[in-house]
Design a protein around this motif. Structure first.
Motif, mmCIF file in Angstrom:
data_model
loop_
_atom_site.group_PDB
_atom_site.id
_atom_site.type_symbol
_atom_site.label_atom_id
_atom_site.label_comp_id
_atom_site.label_asym_id
_atom_site.label_seq_id
_atom_site.Cartn_x
_atom_site.Cartn_y
_atom_site.Cartn_z
ATOM 1 N N PRO A 114 0.814 -1.232 0.000
ATOM 2 C CA PRO A 114 0.000 0.000 0.000
ATOM 3 C C PRO A 114 0.840 1.272 0.000
ATOM 4 O O PRO A 114 0.331 2.344 -0.324
ATOM 5 C CB PRO A 114 -0.806 -0.124 1.299
ATOM 6 N N LYS A 115 2.130 1.157 0.344
ATOM 7 C CA LYS A 115 2.988 2.340 0.408
ATOM 8 C C LYS A 115 3.686 2.624 -0.913
ATOM 9 O O LYS A 115 4.423 3.621 -1.018
ATOM 10 C CB LYS A 115 4.031 2.161 1.517
ATOM 11 N N ALA A 116 3.471 1.769 -1.904
ATOM 12 C CA ALA A 116 4.123 1.989 -3.196
ATOM 13 C C ALA A 116 3.737 3.351 -3.761
ATOM 14 O O ALA A 116 2.584 3.775 -3.670
ATOM 15 C CB ALA A 116 3.720 0.877 -4.174
ATOM 16 N N ARG A 117 4.717 4.014 -4.317
ATOM 17 C CA ARG A 117 4.526 5.338 -4.932
ATOM 18 C C ARG A 117 3.831 6.315 -3.981
ATOM 19 O O ARG A 117 2.842 6.945 -4.310
ATOM 20 C CB ARG A 117 3.746 5.208 -6.230
ATOM 21 N N ARG A 118 4.357 6.345 -2.751
ATOM 22 C CA ARG A 118 3.881 7.293 -1.742
ATOM 23 C C ARG A 118 2.394 7.150 -1.464
ATOM 24 O O ARG A 118 1.662 8.130 -1.364
ATOM 25 C CB ARG A 118 4.226 8.729 -2.155
ATOM 26 N N GLY A 119 1.922 5.899 -1.378
ATOM 27 C CA GLY A 119 0.531 5.647 -1.013
ATOM 28 C C GLY A 119 -0.387 5.360 -2.178
ATOM 29 O O GLY A 119 -1.559 5.003 -1.977
ATOM 30 N N ILE A 120 0.113 5.461 -3.412
ATOM 31 C CA ILE A 120 -0.715 5.159 -4.580
ATOM 32 C C ILE A 120 -1.092 3.683 -4.596
ATOM 33 O O ILE A 120 -2.171 3.306 -5.075
ATOM 34 C CB ILE A 120 0.021 5.544 -5.878
ATOM 35 N N GLY A 121 -0.212 2.833 -4.049
ATOM 36 C CA GLY A 121 -0.493 1.396 -4.019
ATOM 37 C C GLY A 121 -1.812 1.075 -3.337
ATOM 38 O O GLY A 121 -2.559 0.201 -3.798
ATOM 39 N N GLN A 122 -2.122 1.760 -2.239
ATOM 40 C CA GLN A 122 -3.381 1.531 -1.540
ATOM 41 C C GLN A 122 -4.567 1.965 -2.384
ATOM 42 O O GLN A 122 -5.592 1.260 -2.467
ATOM 43 C CB GLN A 122 -3.382 2.294 -0.213
ATOM 44 N N LYS A 123 -4.450 3.100 -3.059
ATOM 45 C CA LYS A 123 -5.545 3.585 -3.906
ATOM 46 C C LYS A 123 -5.781 2.644 -5.082
ATOM 47 O O LYS A 123 -6.930 2.377 -5.456
ATOM 48 C CB LYS A 123 -5.228 5.000 -4.398
ATOM 49 N N THR A 183 2.376 -19.512 -10.819
ATOM 50 C CA THR A 183 2.252 -18.545 -11.903
ATOM 51 C C THR A 183 2.227 -17.154 -11.287
ATOM 52 O O THR A 183 1.500 -16.913 -10.326
ATOM 53 C CB THR A 183 0.962 -18.773 -12.713
ATOM 54 N N LEU A 184 3.029 -16.253 -11.832
ATOM 55 C CA LEU A 184 3.137 -14.908 -11.291
ATOM 56 C C LEU A 184 2.413 -13.904 -12.177
ATOM 57 O O LEU A 184 2.411 -14.027 -13.408
ATOM 58 C CB LEU A 184 4.604 -14.498 -11.162
ATOM 59 N N GLY A 185 1.801 -12.933 -11.535
ATOM 60 C CA GLY A 185 1.207 -11.799 -12.228
ATOM 61 C C GLY A 185 1.725 -10.518 -11.611
ATOM 62 O O GLY A 185 2.216 -10.519 -10.477
ATOM 63 N N TYR A 186 1.601 -9.434 -12.345
ATOM 64 C CA TYR A 186 2.148 -8.167 -11.861
ATOM 65 C C TYR A 186 1.236 -7.026 -12.273
ATOM 66 O O TYR A 186 0.903 -6.876 -13.452
ATOM 67 C CB TYR A 186 3.550 -7.959 -12.442
ATOM 68 N N ILE A 187 0.821 -6.247 -11.275
ATOM 69 C CA ILE A 187 0.059 -5.023 -11.525
ATOM 70 C C ILE A 187 0.894 -3.871 -10.993
ATOM 71 O O ILE A 187 0.987 -3.668 -9.782
ATOM 72 C CB ILE A 187 -1.322 -5.075 -10.842
ATOM 73 N N PRO A 188 1.558 -3.130 -11.867
ATOM 74 C CA PRO A 188 2.488 -2.088 -11.412
ATOM 75 C C PRO A 188 1.779 -0.934 -10.726
ATOM 76 O O PRO A 188 0.812 -0.382 -11.244
ATOM 77 C CB PRO A 188 3.175 -1.629 -12.712
ATOM 78 N N ALA A 189 2.282 -0.584 -9.541
ATOM 79 C CA ALA A 189 1.747 0.553 -8.801
ATOM 80 C C ALA A 189 2.877 1.355 -8.176
ATOM 81 O O ALA A 189 2.639 2.144 -7.266
ATOM 82 C CB ALA A 189 0.776 0.068 -7.720
ATOM 83 N N GLY A 190 4.101 1.117 -8.665
ATOM 84 C CA GLY A 190 5.248 1.845 -8.138
ATOM 85 C C GLY A 190 5.562 3.064 -8.974
ATOM 86 O O GLY A 190 4.752 3.514 -9.783
ATOM 87 N N THR A 191 6.771 3.580 -8.801
ATOM 88 C CA THR A 191 7.195 4.759 -9.540
ATOM 89 C C THR A 191 8.057 4.387 -10.740
ATOM 90 O O THR A 191 7.871 4.898 -11.831
ATOM 91 C CB THR A 191 7.979 5.718 -8.630
ATOM 92 N N GLY A 192 9.019 3.470 -10.538
ATOM 93 C CA GLY A 192 9.909 3.084 -11.628
ATOM 94 C C GLY A 192 9.233 2.181 -12.639
ATOM 95 O O GLY A 192 9.204 2.446 -13.835
ATOM 96 N N ASN A 193 8.665 1.074 -12.162
ATOM 97 C CA ASN A 193 7.924 0.116 -13.002
ATOM 98 C C ASN A 193 8.723 -0.318 -14.228
ATOM 99 O O ASN A 193 8.196 -0.397 -15.342
ATOM 100 C CB ASN A 193 6.580 0.717 -13.427
ATOM 101 N N ASP A 194 10.006 -0.629 -14.021
ATOM 102 C CA ASP A 194 10.849 -1.040 -15.149
ATOM 103 C C ASP A 194 10.434 -2.396 -15.704
ATOM 104 O O ASP A 194 10.524 -2.613 -16.919
ATOM 105 C CB ASP A 194 12.313 -1.089 -14.709
ATOM 106 N N LEU A 195 9.980 -3.291 -14.845
ATOM 107 C CA LEU A 195 9.521 -4.590 -15.324
ATOM 108 C C LEU A 195 8.320 -4.426 -16.247
ATOM 109 O O LEU A 195 8.250 -5.049 -17.318
ATOM 110 C CB LEU A 195 9.164 -5.493 -14.144
#
Length: 308
Positions: free
Chosen positions: A8-17, A84-96
């Motif tokens: 939830p703290k990813a990208r300064r709280g954007i992860g929670q939203k 099986t892995l999934g990814y929903i980017p919610a960070g700032t860099g999101n290079d993957l």
């Protein structure tokens, strides 16, 4: 069953939203799911260990956060069960997400995961370091020693202190911190060994990095030729005593220029040994591994099953 590990703290709280919006969408699908919310660094790794360590049942684990969250999941993963892995980017860099060309919309990423059309088996790397009891860290995007790692360390320091916005992750933050670290960098001597056979020595090492994906440092195309499923590490060595040339190499990376530059060398290998004459900062996927002199990196080919 879907298992969501959310930072939830990813990208300064954007992860929670982002998660609040996603959970409403998930409930519309009527699927079975469990959610694990991280509270501190290391929680994503612990959750993944608990889910996969003693189970042989198939799991679908979805990371909701940044590249650091996915790195923790990778390091906690047990391959005893079919995962099986999934990814929903919610960070700032999101290079993957950039490398895999994921949609920018979290809802579209969720739809892709719940209605998968493609799976890909991806490489990952293993970094080993330390003398008496070597430590091992997996990485998915990159690992390195020297200037690149110093930039990662400084970014982490600013984030933990709640530093000013321009110095946070992203290309601008990377560039500004890189300028600071360029003034401080002190090149050193050392060598690399490619696949146990080819030894190459350098007099003015500033940074050595191994890449599985082309993007790094918040959208910088550091290793344009890197591929996530060819079984090779793309190795980048920057060795130059002149800061002017180092600045030019930095601009090349920022702009994605693929031409040759004095003091910058690229290699491919499956296994890499690094030795430098004095301890330098080390990172895996942007996470600190403190200061080291000797590293062993290798690529594990097509082991991760991921929804793309």
């Amino acid at each position: 069953m879907y298992y969501f590990i959310v930072n939830p703290k990813a990208r300064r709280g954007i992860g929670q939203k982002v998660w609040n919006r996603l959970e409403q969408e998930i409930q519309k699908y009527g699927i079975d799911y469990e959610v694990y919310i991280t509270k501190q660094p290391g929680d994503a790794r612990t959750f993944t260990q608990q889910l996969t360590e003693e189970s042989r049942e198939p799991h679908t684990i979805i990371a909701v956060g940044g590249d650091g969250t996915f790195n923790e999941i990778l390091n906690g993963l047990s391959f005893c069960s079919g995962v099986t892995l999934g990814y929903i980017p919610a960070g700032t860099g999101n290079d993957l997400a950039r490398s895999l060309r994921f949609p920018r919309s979290p809802e579209r990423c969720l739809k892709k995961i719940l209605n998968p059309k493609y799976h890909s088996y991806m490489d990952y790397g293993i970094l080993s370091y330390g003398e008496n009891e070597p430590e091992h860290r997996r990485f998915l995007i990159s690992s390195g020693i020297g200037l690149d790692a110093a930039i990662c360390h400084k970014r982490l320091e600013f984030m933990r202190r709640g530093g000013i916005s321009p110095l946070r992750p992203g290309r601008l933050g990377y560039f500004l911190i890189a300028l600071i670290e360029l003034v401080r960098v002190k090149p050193t001597r050392g060598y690399i060994v490619l696949d146990g056979a080819r030894r190459i020595e350098f007099n003015h090492i500033c940074t050595i990095s191994a890449h599985i994906h082309p993007f790094d440092c918040g959208g910088v195309r550091v290793a344009p030729k890197a591929s996530y499923n060819d079984g090779f590490l793309e190795v980048r060595v920057v060795h130059n005593a002149h800061r002017r040339d180092l600045f030019s190499a930095l601009l090349d990376a920022m702009l994605g220029w693929k031409g040759k530059r004095r003091g910058v060398r690229h290699y491919q290998c499956r296994e890499l040994l690094i030795h430098v004459d004095r301890p330098l900062p080390v990172h895996t996927d942007g996470e600190s591994c403190l200061f080291q002199t000797d590293l062993h990196l290798r690529c594990v080919e097509k082991k991760l099953r991921m929804i793309v």
